[in-house]
Scaffold this motif. Structure first.
Motif: not given
Length: 248
Positions: A42-53, A132-137
């Motif tokens: 991938c040209s550049g990376a979008g990742a996460g979020p990994l944690s939400v507190n 959008p699929a990587a949404t955390l809460e």
């Protein structure tokens, strides 16, 4: 691959095109867009979020005071969109302050706490704008301390506050408080005198004219004291005497 999203199902890692950086990933299971066992770039990376507190800066929560909540989001690239919800209803974006530093983003929310907030669910939701699929809460249930709310009423068996000497009188004290009230009564249980006290009720057996008057119940906890509404009873007798006033 520029402009395309690749979702690695097995490793739960998300990648999206964000120039100018690049990242190499090994696909371990069939993805949405590609076949099996291919090298994906991938040209550049979008990742996460990994944690939400959600973190509460000062405890406990007390009715009538402001409270500051901080939502900490880690591992989102690009920085996430952070939204707050109160019982599933989104709060205005201007009600919070958001800061981004490296791979950590924080949002601070200040609320004016009231009794009705007790049990409310506060949600912080972090969304990666490219994934959008990587949404955390995270969800935080509010435990609000407030002083007692007290009400006093005649027992169900009494149709009227008008009594005759020798009748029994019953009172029911209803208390809503957090934390629960201390146990303390100014009118003590005394079977010989016909005074029966339980946790929330008072029974006066074989009442006499001296017991006419206004009755109230009182409750206390760490947040304060509260008196109920007065309930008047009148004992019919041959001679009237000044009313008395008792607190239970």
């Amino acid at each position: 691959m520029v402009g395309r999203k690749v979702q690695l199902i097995k490793s739960i890692v998300f990648c999206a095109a964000v120039p100018p950086r690049s990242i190499h990933l090994r696909v371990t299971k069939e993805t949405v867009d590609e076949g099996q066992n291919n090298d994906v770039v991938c040209s550049g990376a979008g990742a996460g979020p990994l944690s939400v507190n959600i973190l509460l800066e000062v405890e406990p929560l007390v009715a009538g005071r402001d409270a500051r909540f901080m939502c900490e989001v880690r591992g989102s690239n690009p920085p996430p969109s952070i939204k707050w919800f109160r019982n599933a209803k989104q709060l205005p974006l201007e009600s919070s302050m958001i800061r981004h530093s490296g791979n950590i983003s924080t949002s601070v929310l200040v609320l004016d706490i009231v009794e009705a907030d007790h049990g409310t669910k506060l949600t912080c939701r972090a969304e990666n704008p490219l994934l959008p699929a990587a949404t955390l809460e995270d969800i935080y249930t509010l435990d609000v301390a407030y002083k007692p709310n007290v009400s006093l009423s005649l027992g169900w068996s009494l149709k009227s506050p008008e009594l005759k000497e020798g009748n029994d009188a019953f009172f029911e004290c209803r208390v809503d408080a957090n934390p629960p009230p201390y146990k303390g009564l100014e009118l003590e249980h005394n079977v010989r005198e016909g005074i029966l006290v339980s946790e929330s009720t008072l029974a006066l057996q074989r009442v006499n004219r001296k017991q006419s008057g206004a009755y109230q119940c009182k409750a206390s906890n760490v947040e304060g004291d509260a008196l109920s509404n007065p309930v008047n009873i009148s004992i019919k007798c041959e001679f009237d005497e000044p009313n008395s006033h008792a607190i239970v």
